[in-house]
Design a protein around this motif. Sequence first.
Motif, PDB file in Angstrom:
ATOM      1  N   GLN A 325      37.500 -27.461  63.927  1.00 39.71           N
ATOM      2  CA  GLN A 325      36.145 -28.003  63.868  1.00 39.71           C
ATOM      3  C   GLN A 325      36.013 -28.928  62.660  1.00 39.71           C
ATOM      4  O   GLN A 325      36.811 -28.873  61.728  1.00 39.71           O
ATOM      5  CB  GLN A 325      35.114 -26.866  63.754  1.00 39.71           C
ATOM      6  N   ARG A 353      31.267 -31.820  71.182  1.00 38.77           N
ATOM      7  CA  ARG A 353      30.029 -31.036  71.129  1.00 38.77           C
ATOM      8  C   ARG A 353      29.467 -31.099  69.703  1.00 38.77           C
ATOM      9  O   ARG A 353      30.057 -30.560  68.774  1.00 38.77           O
ATOM     10  CB  ARG A 353      30.301 -29.597  71.556  1.00 38.77           C
ATOM     11  N   GLU A 368      21.116 -20.525  67.219  1.00 32.41           N
ATOM     12  CA  GLU A 368      22.003 -21.056  68.256  1.00 32.41           C
ATOM     13  C   GLU A 368      23.145 -21.859  67.640  1.00 32.41           C
ATOM     14  O   GLU A 368      24.305 -21.745  68.072  1.00 32.41           O
ATOM     15  CB  GLU A 368      21.209 -21.928  69.225  1.00 32.41           C
ATOM     16  N   GLY A 372      27.089 -20.997  67.712  1.00 35.87           N
ATOM     17  CA  GLY A 372      28.037 -21.965  68.266  1.00 35.87           C
ATOM     18  C   GLY A 372      29.171 -22.290  67.306  1.00 35.87           C
ATOM     19  O   GLY A 372      30.310 -22.520  67.724  1.00 35.87           O
ATOM     20  N   ASP A 375      31.584 -19.125  67.393  1.00 32.23           N
ATOM     21  CA  ASP A 375      32.421 -18.928  68.583  1.00 32.23           C
ATOM     22  C   ASP A 375      33.209 -20.188  68.969  1.00 32.23           C
ATOM     23  O   ASP A 375      33.973 -20.186  69.938  1.00 32.23           O
ATOM     24  CB  ASP A 375      31.584 -18.444  69.770  1.00 32.23           C
ATOM     25  N   GLY A 376      33.010 -21.287  68.225  1.00 32.37           N
ATOM     26  CA  GLY A 376      33.795 -22.492  68.465  1.00 32.37           C
ATOM     27  C   GLY A 376      33.251 -23.404  69.531  1.00 32.37           C
ATOM     28  O   GLY A 376      33.900 -24.405  69.871  1.00 32.37           O
ATOM     29  N   SER A 377      32.057 -23.109  70.061  1.00 27.88           N
ATOM     30  CA  SER A 377      31.490 -23.969  71.098  1.00 27.88           C
ATOM     31  C   SER A 377      30.898 -25.254  70.512  1.00 27.88           C
ATOM     32  O   SER A 377      30.532 -26.158  71.263  1.00 27.88           O
ATOM     33  CB  SER A 377      30.425 -23.209  71.893  1.00 27.88           C
ATOM     34  N   ILE A 378      30.789 -25.348  69.189  1.00 28.76           N
ATOM     35  CA  ILE A 378      30.374 -26.577  68.509  1.00 28.76           C
ATOM     36  C   ILE A 378      31.609 -27.152  67.814  1.00 28.76           C
ATOM     37  O   ILE A 378      32.265 -26.470  67.022  1.00 28.76           O
ATOM     38  CB  ILE A 378      29.251 -26.309  67.494  1.00 28.76           C
ATOM     39  N   ASP A 379      31.896 -28.415  68.117  1.00 26.32           N
ATOM     40  CA  ASP A 379      33.069 -29.070  67.535  1.00 26.32           C
ATOM     41  C   ASP A 379      32.755 -29.757  66.212  1.00 26.32           C
ATOM     42  O   ASP A 379      33.561 -29.723  65.279  1.00 26.32           O
ATOM     43  CB  ASP A 379      33.614 -30.136  68.499  1.00 26.32           C
ATOM     44  N   ARG A 395      34.381 -21.013  63.261  1.00 28.75           N
ATOM     45  CA  ARG A 395      35.554 -20.378  63.872  1.00 28.75           C
ATOM     46  C   ARG A 395      36.821 -20.892  63.210  1.00 28.75           C
ATOM     47  O   ARG A 395      37.700 -20.114  62.845  1.00 28.75           O
ATOM     48  CB  ARG A 395      35.591 -20.650  65.377  1.00 28.75           C
TER      49      ARG A 395
END
Length: 535
Positions: A325, A353, A368, A372, A375-379, A395
């Motif tokens: 990230q 993301r 949120e 994110g 958990d790595g859902s945001i780059d 993450r």
Amino acid sequence: MRPPLLNPLFRPVSSLAGIGPKLAVTLRKLLGGPDPDGEPRAIDLLFHLPVAVIDRSRQPGIALSPEGAIVTLKVRIDRHQKPPRGNRRIPYRVFVHDETGELALTFFHANEPWLERMLPVGETRYVSGRMEWFNGRPSMVHPDHMVSEADFGDLPLIEPVYPMTAGLARKTLLKAVGDALDGLPDLPEWLDSRLVAERHWSTFGAALRAAHHPTAVADIEPHSPALARLAYDELLASQLALALMRAHQRRSAGKARKGDGGLRAKILDALPFTLTGSQQTALAEIDADLAQPERMLRLLQGDVGSGKTVVALLSAATTIEAGAQAAIMAPTELLVRQHARTIAPLAEAAGIRLAVLTGRERARDRAEVVAGLADGSIDLLVGTHALFQSGVEFRDLGLVVVDEQHRFGVHQRLALTAKGEATDVLVMTATPIPRTLVLTYYGDMDVSRLTEKPAGRRPIETRAIPLTRLDEVVERVRAATEDGAKAYWVCPLVEESEVLDVAAVEERYATLTAALGSGIGLVHGRMSAADRDVE
């Protein structure tokens, strides 16, 4: 970790004489400190040095004292002249004399019992203050010092002048400084003995005491032995700290990060321009750093509009391609939003993301974003100093980009890099910094420079217009806006000042609204963030 010998220097200022919790808050405004929300330390106060002196050594006698001069006079108290009862506008006067003439000591809103104790009739006193002459008669309004013959030795004939702040009395500051100096430990000499002898320097403690107790105007000059010694100590300490930090980063194993170029290619396709030669060179240097198993510490230097943000985004893309990230930290929320608007369409085109985090996010939105990141859902995260606050965990944070490096301390940059393992660091600045100054201020940092502007930029013309032609400028603005152009009118102040003769934005806004009509917005730092967004 800290040697116990240094503990007196790091005690909170509220432990010093005359300083309580309330004044500690006031001192934080004046002194700052490593923690913007914490309490300054004794060492912060000790390094708050005088910037000038008041020379009270002049003792010419009453009749020979010039108008406006600060003098010290040995006088005998003759009589007290109290104001009429109930009339506070007339001052309380104490008449004194020496062998050259008579002087009126003048006090407004006087404490009569205190003055009678301080200036008893028939006694001799030393008074020091500024002389004023009116209709040939001398007066001294509210003398700065009034002491007996026995206490004359305590009157500072050379008095240090410190930068001050509202709510802090000078005597309180001096008392606290004195207490801090009393607790100054006897530190072993750490400078080269030949250098100390060559420069005729005293010890660190003696130099610090001399700086706070000047005996002549020359003692506060930058090249005085005491201040030169302290400046050398500060510079050497700064260089050693930077060297240790750099050595630690070099010893800290990095992680080689190589991308496949897919995300970068999509961003380049979405750009409405091609990269300049210096942007391509900077990216090649950054890619080479990222590919090494050592932490990157690189400064990206380029003028406003030279394309630093695009280079940062493309560097972040490589990091994201490698599975990590990236975070871009800016000093203000306004700059964060500006970066986000620039980056968002490019990130969307590449499938990156993106999220924004400042101190203004609602609790639900913040939760949120934090989730994110974890958990790595945001780059890619763009934000203010809120990024390195507790509770914000990544993450795998691989790259930190710090915009406007000079607005952040080293400890803030380290706090953010500590959010990840083997985190690479890219700092950006629009300030042209010579290589030697980079080494001095930032340590052994690699430097990339953007020396070109992206193609298609219009030339900038600069004109200086006197205020006498203000009406012409307004008419030019009217003509430009009627043709569909936009104009920005920047003022140095929010409100009109009695001290500074410069334009205030609120006054100018009213003037321009009256001249141009509707379609004018007002934005300044005292407005709420929501109001600024509306504008």
